[in-house]
Design an enzyme around this catalytic site. Structure first.
Site, PDB file in Angstrom:
ATOM      1  N   ARG A  64     -11.000   8.113  -3.118  1.00  0.00           N
ATOM      2  CA  ARG A  64     -11.832   8.970  -2.860  1.00  0.00           C
ATOM      3  C   ARG A  64     -13.193  10.044  -3.803  1.00  0.00           C
ATOM      4  O   ARG A  64     -13.339  10.236  -2.407  1.00  0.00           O
ATOM      5  CB  ARG A  64     -10.792  10.397  -4.024  1.00  0.00           C
ATOM      6  CG  ARG A  64     -10.784  11.605  -3.999  1.00  0.00           C
ATOM      7  CD  ARG A  64     -10.167  13.087  -4.727  1.00  0.00           C
ATOM      8  NE  ARG A  64      -8.926  11.688  -5.589  1.00  0.00           N
ATOM      9  CZ  ARG A  64      -8.378  12.347  -6.934  1.00  0.00           C
ATOM     10  NH1 ARG A  64      -8.686  12.705  -7.213  1.00  0.00           N
ATOM     11  NH2 ARG A  64      -6.866  11.742  -6.935  1.00  0.00           N
TER      12      ARG A  64
ATOM     13  N   SER B 226      -4.927   5.382  -4.209  1.00  0.00           N
ATOM     14  CA  SER B 226      -4.574   6.914  -4.828  1.00  0.00           C
ATOM     15  C   SER B 226      -4.338   7.030  -5.952  1.00  0.00           C
ATOM     16  O   SER B 226      -3.267   5.708  -6.775  1.00  0.00           O
ATOM     17  CB  SER B 226      -3.165   7.317  -3.622  1.00  0.00           C
ATOM     18  OG  SER B 226      -2.621   8.472  -4.379  1.00  0.00           O
ATOM     19  N   LYS B 227      -4.948   7.584  -7.117  1.00  0.00           N
ATOM     20  CA  LYS B 227      -4.738   7.816  -8.058  1.00  0.00           C
ATOM     21  C   LYS B 227      -3.293   8.463  -8.613  1.00  0.00           C
ATOM     22  O   LYS B 227      -2.855   8.616  -9.809  1.00  0.00           O
ATOM     23  CB  LYS B 227      -6.200   8.286  -8.419  1.00  0.00           C
ATOM     24  CG  LYS B 227      -7.241   8.069  -8.857  1.00  0.00           C
ATOM     25  CD  LYS B 227      -8.063   8.157  -9.776  1.00  0.00           C
ATOM     26  CE  LYS B 227      -9.767   7.887  -9.565  1.00  0.00           C
ATOM     27  NZ  LYS B 227     -10.648   8.043 -10.282  1.00  0.00           N
ATOM     28  N   ASN B 228      -3.054   9.187  -7.772  1.00  0.00           N
ATOM     29  CA  ASN B 228      -1.856  10.040  -7.724  1.00  0.00           C
ATOM     30  C   ASN B 228      -0.611   9.604  -7.118  1.00  0.00           C
ATOM     31  O   ASN B 228       0.885   9.941  -6.729  1.00  0.00           O
ATOM     32  CB  ASN B 228      -1.472  11.621  -6.676  1.00  0.00           C
ATOM     33  CG  ASN B 228      -2.787  11.896  -6.702  1.00  0.00           C
ATOM     34  OD1 ASN B 228      -2.621  13.143  -7.787  1.00  0.00           O
ATOM     35  ND2 ASN B 228      -3.635  12.491  -6.145  1.00  0.00           N
TER      36      ASN B 228
ATOM     37  N   ASP C 180       0.913  -1.330   0.026  1.00  0.00           N
ATOM     38  CA  ASP C 180      -0.320   0.061   0.148  1.00  0.00           C
ATOM     39  C   ASP C 180       1.013   1.489  -0.033  1.00  0.00           C
ATOM     40  O   ASP C 180       2.184   1.550   0.193  1.00  0.00           O
ATOM     41  CB  ASP C 180      -1.142  -0.289   1.208  1.00  0.00           C
ATOM     42  CG  ASP C 180      -1.707   1.309   1.379  1.00  0.00           C
ATOM     43  OD1 ASP C 180      -2.438   1.732   0.047  1.00  0.00           O
ATOM     44  OD2 ASP C 180      -1.704   2.141   2.345  1.00  0.00           O
TER      45      ASP C 180
ATOM     46  N   ASP D  78       0.640   5.235   1.373  1.00  0.00           N
ATOM     47  CA  ASP D  78      -0.351   6.180   2.603  1.00  0.00           C
ATOM     48  C   ASP D  78      -0.213   4.930   3.490  1.00  0.00           C
ATOM     49  O   ASP D  78      -1.000   4.530   3.975  1.00  0.00           O
ATOM     50  CB  ASP D  78      -0.818   6.235   2.283  1.00  0.00           C
ATOM     51  CG  ASP D  78      -0.784   8.063   0.845  1.00  0.00           C
ATOM     52  OD1 ASP D  78      -0.739   8.165   0.615  1.00  0.00           O
ATOM     53  OD2 ASP D  78      -1.922   7.714   1.002  1.00  0.00           O
TER      54      ASP D  78
ATOM     55  N   GLY E 171      -7.699   4.188   2.988  1.00  0.00           N
ATOM     56  CA  GLY E 171      -7.493   2.896   2.619  1.00  0.00           C
ATOM     57  C   GLY E 171      -9.517   3.030   1.716  1.00  0.00           C
ATOM     58  O   GLY E 171      -9.276   2.314   0.892  1.00  0.00           O
TER      59      GLY E 171
ATOM     60  N   ASP F  57      -1.628  -0.321   6.167  1.00  0.00           N
ATOM     61  CA  ASP F  57      -2.033  -0.046   7.105  1.00  0.00           C
ATOM     62  C   ASP F  57      -3.189   0.072   7.517  1.00  0.00           C
ATOM     63  O   ASP F  57      -3.047   1.110   8.407  1.00  0.00           O
ATOM     64  CB  ASP F  57      -0.567   1.598   6.989  1.00  0.00           C
ATOM     65  CG  ASP F  57      -1.975   2.479   6.274  1.00  0.00           C
ATOM     66  OD1 ASP F  57      -1.644   3.836   7.447  1.00  0.00           O
ATOM     67  OD2 ASP F  57      -1.903   2.102   5.259  1.00  0.00           O
TER      68      ASP F  57
END
Length: 214
Positions: A50, A117-119, A10, A12, A47, A171
């Site tokens: 958006r 995340s798309k970033n 993962d 973040d 997790g 996490d």
């Protein structure tokens, strides 16, 4: 536990800590809607992608908006977030990440990312570690968000391995649930709430010994 061929991470909270950046961006977005948004509320979004995060915030404030306004709010939040992480660099990597990526690469263990995340690709680039990843599965490449196992199953498939041959580092509870649902061995990292949920728990990645699995 031996014979692990791939590691799926993962983003973040495992590779880099941007939870605070997400929290500030969501809090500001909620404020424009007149919704109070606390760190405890933010915990429930870990997790979560958006779109579903914004839906939860609207539900929290008992609000409804048009589809156009919804899309505008997503852009608003993302712009605040992107601005806040514009200075990310290798210095922001969490403890043990760089050493583990280098060790895995040297041992021929494949490396993948499974993030909502798309970033994600841009963040990995700024952290200086994108070249380590053989596969990047992000929010653009899944239909079902965590706790559905799709993101990790897609990662394992892209790498050419069965879930039983992959470790998942997470996490968030939703991520550990996704890993276990998909048949992966789950490694909980840095979140004490995962101590009795994940198959293995680490305070951070410096505690991980790849030699015990590969």
């Amino acid at each position: 536990m031996a014979n692990i061929k791939a590691l799926l991470f993962d983003l973040d909270g495992v590779i880099v800590s941007t939870e605070k950046n997400h929290f500030i961006a969501w809090r500001e977005t909620a404020r424009t809607l007149g919704i109070s948004f606390s760190e405890e509320d933010n915990e429930a979004l870990k997790g979560v992608n958006r779109v579903d995060s914004l839906k939860q915030i609207l539900k929290l404030g008992n609000k409804t908006v048009s589809s156009e306004a919804f899309e505008s709010l997503l852009v608003f939040k993302n712009n605040i977030y992107l601005d806040s992480i514009s200075t990310l660099s290798e210095a922001n990597l969490l403890p043990g990440v760089d050493a583990l990526l280098r060790k895995a690469q040297s041992m021929g263990v494949k490396i993948g990312l499974g993030s909502s995340s798309k970033n994600a690709p841009m963040i990995l680039e700024r952290l200086g570690i994108k070249s380590f990843f053989d596969v990047i599965i992000d929010g653009n490449g899944v239909t079902h968000p965590k706790p559905h196992p799709e993101v990790f199953l897609n990662g394992a498939k892209a790498l050419g391995f069965h879930p039983s041959e992959c470790l998942v580092f997470e996490d968030a509870l939703s991520g550990v649930t996704a890993a276990k649902e998909g048949g992966f061995l789950s490694i909980g990292v840095g979140n004490p709430l995962l101590q009795h949920v994940a198959d293995v728990y680490l305070n951070n990645l410096t505690e991980f010994r790849l030699e015990e699995y590969a």
